[in-house]
Write a protein that holds these residues in place. Sequence first.
Motif, PDB file in Angstrom:
ATOM      1  N   ASP A 344     -42.202  13.515 -49.471  1.00 34.37           N
ATOM      2  CA  ASP A 344     -42.701  12.930 -48.373  1.00 34.37           C
ATOM      3  C   ASP A 344     -44.234  13.367 -48.254  1.00 34.37           C
ATOM      4  O   ASP A 344     -44.692  13.793 -49.057  1.00 34.37           O
ATOM      5  N   LEU A 359     -35.603  14.182 -41.344  1.00 31.19           N
ATOM      6  CA  LEU A 359     -35.497  14.723 -42.698  1.00 31.19           C
ATOM      7  C   LEU A 359     -34.667  15.846 -42.787  1.00 31.19           C
ATOM      8  O   LEU A 359     -34.028  16.070 -44.044  1.00 31.19           O
ATOM      9  N   LEU A 421     -35.574  10.086 -53.408  1.00 32.39           N
ATOM     10  CA  LEU A 421     -36.060   9.599 -51.764  1.00 32.39           C
ATOM     11  C   LEU A 421     -37.395   9.518 -51.619  1.00 32.39           C
ATOM     12  O   LEU A 421     -38.137  10.790 -51.569  1.00 32.39           O
ATOM     13  N   CYS A 423     -40.345   8.913 -48.946  1.00 31.66           N
ATOM     14  CA  CYS A 423     -40.550   8.529 -47.433  1.00 31.66           C
ATOM     15  C   CYS A 423     -42.156   7.942 -47.360  1.00 31.66           C
ATOM     16  O   CYS A 423     -42.990   8.597 -47.941  1.00 31.66           O
ATOM     17  N   ASP A 447     -37.532   5.231 -47.868  1.00 27.59           N
ATOM     18  CA  ASP A 447     -37.242   5.553 -46.605  1.00 27.59           C
ATOM     19  C   ASP A 447     -38.579   5.242 -45.811  1.00 27.59           C
ATOM     20  O   ASP A 447     -39.595   5.819 -45.774  1.00 27.59           O
ATOM     21  N   THR A 448     -38.274   3.899 -44.914  1.00 25.89           N
ATOM     22  CA  THR A 448     -39.552   3.538 -44.100  1.00 25.89           C
ATOM     23  C   THR A 448     -39.832   4.360 -43.233  1.00 25.89           C
ATOM     24  O   THR A 448     -40.859   4.440 -42.609  1.00 25.89           O
ATOM     25  N   THR A 489     -33.704   0.308 -49.378  1.00 25.94           N
ATOM     26  CA  THR A 489     -34.668   0.496 -48.521  1.00 25.94           C
ATOM     27  C   THR A 489     -33.969   1.063 -47.080  1.00 25.94           C
ATOM     28  O   THR A 489     -32.814   0.717 -46.877  1.00 25.94           O
ATOM     29  N   LEU A 490     -34.411   2.283 -46.688  1.00 24.07           N
ATOM     30  CA  LEU A 490     -33.636   2.892 -45.394  1.00 24.07           C
ATOM     31  C   LEU A 490     -34.557   2.337 -44.348  1.00 24.07           C
ATOM     32  O   LEU A 490     -35.619   2.511 -44.112  1.00 24.07           O
TER      33      LEU A 490
END
Length: 704
Positions: A344, A359, A421, A423, A447-448, A489-490
């Motif tokens: 992130d 998160l 992942l 972010c 992760d959008t 894509t989340l």
Amino acid sequence: MSMLLDDARFLFTRATSTLRRMVASARTRGLAPTAHRAWQRLAGQLRRPLAAAPLWLPACEPFAPFAVPCSEAPRASIVIPVYGQLQMTVDCLRALAAHPPGLAVEIIVVDDGSPDASGQCLPQVQGLRYHRRATNGGFIAACNDGAALARGDYVVFLNNDTLPQPGWLEALLATFTSHPQTGLAGAKLVYPDGRLQEAGAVVFADGSAWNYGRFDAPHDPRYSYVRQADYVSGAAIAVPRTLFERLGGFDARYAPAYYEDTDLAFAVRAAGYQVRYQPGSVVVHREGATAGTDENTGIKACQLRNAGVFADKWRAALARQPAQRRPPSPASLHARQRQVLVIDAFTPRPDRDSASLRLVNLIALLQQEGAHVCFIAADAGLVPGYTPALQGMGVEVWHAPFVKGLPQFLRQHGGRFARVLVCRHYVADALLPLLRKHAPQARVIFDTVDLHYLRERRGAQTLGDAVLLRQSQATQALELAVMQAADTTLVVSAVEREELARQAPAVHVEILSNLHQPGGAGAAFQARRDLLFVGGFHHPPNVDAVGWFAQAIFPLVRAQLPQVQLHIVGIAPPPPIQALASQPGILVHGHVPDLLPLLEGSRIALAPLRYGAGVKGKINQAMAHGLPVVATTLAVEGMHLRDGLDVLVADTPQEFAAAVVRLHGDARLWQQLAANGIDNVQRHFSLDAARATVRRVFFDEPTP
């Protein structure tokens, strides 16, 4: 040359992305707040890592009577076996006296027939439970005698050549609470000169062991997170007293000493519990001070004999251990787990913003499903309080100066991860080429957090800002490009998934919404009072929402409820928000580390958002604690909420004020919304609600 190109490309992409976001920030927040925020982040990256606290070491003084902590109802019984070495024992006890544990303890010294003055001096230590054995029986016999005398819930074995550091016992025992399956916990052992002695140990198939981390820096990320270990050194360990008794104590076949702690670890696992290394518990160990280091003479010679005894007893279990004696690493320690890398922009701060809370709860869910999680922030920062919190969860957190940046980290570690992942689009944009190069085996999950371009577009439309509208179009192009390059894509809501179905139909999209742990019900309706807004003010929609409510809605509410107050909570309130404190009935708190009293004592939570995107954590958080919400239509978007049943929805100042006044005075409606809100969180925003998606995205293998 390739490495230099990778680094240059990464830095250039990061720089252009940062500049683009600063332009957008200046349009919404203003130039001065944007410059201040940029400086805070830059200063955080340039700041040197915090220096480790100096070790507590004893002054060289002759014995004189002193007192140690003592309780008749101890939580923990600290058992210290001794044989001679009076000065060592006194130093250990003085360390316990200098920094008394913050919980009830008793200290039991079992004297195994010391030939020195221990029998004359130690009984003079006030509060100490001193027990002298009639005959010398060895280390194991002394430990078992001490455990038989213990009254605490936990037995803590401590060598007399140790110097426990401040907070060691609280951290050690906290392991059993934060990781409930723990049956044995061991401390981080360091040498008096500060070097690491042991961070748990690895046992090989032949029964030999490797003390992980010996002579390395104790704050190296490899040794700074809670993790399961094959065994932990008996120099400083804790075990529930009832479990220790059920296992029969230390096995006497290893008498007089050596391998009894390794045997205990294997017995704990055989009983269905786990063995954990706890880096938050730091103990100085003057290794070899009592038994020496020569394995061919004295009691140390038992080590070689007992290795064979141990190998024979645990032959079946050892068959599952690594066969080759190689230096351990995080990759090998977690080889049997699904290893997931999380990246992130910054270290999550779950008490400060809902994205961080989501998160952290996602990481907890991944761990529940058996994954080992490794985290690194794009700035490679170490954040006091928050980095250790992740490490305490069992997350392997990398930071400067042990890693210089993401390109270097991926070159060294990328090959061990099954999933990555990433972010936020501005982090993923710079990283995707590096991930494909250095972690080609990993599936990349983007992760959008929320659809940034959608939030920017709505903000531009609300504010009538043509420049921001063009900025949102540039963000959209970049965000969609990242999605097309990622494997999955989340998004956080069905609304955003539908948006992407129109804009990028080929993108594989999964919904992983906010994640919350339902809280308590709090006070009853009549005992509650006032209105509550929670939201970080680095987020422009929150600034707009509070300003709109305070100016257009709150005066209408106060006209009918003159005693009601508005509590505004959120990090970094800008001057216009701070100025609202001069308005009657408004209290601007800024950041509140513990929100629970406000969540459980307020009567109504507010979400008067006029633009934004994603799912609103402020609504989830309030409902998780049984606090009803009045919100705009946009604020409840994608949250499965029904107006009048789960939430009150209003979009004009007059409607919003009327809804607040109505809910404030209607106990039956309040109770209905409170109960339905808790149910909504459990059904749609709990860890259990997300479990199937997490398994599908992070654990299932794609069909060829």
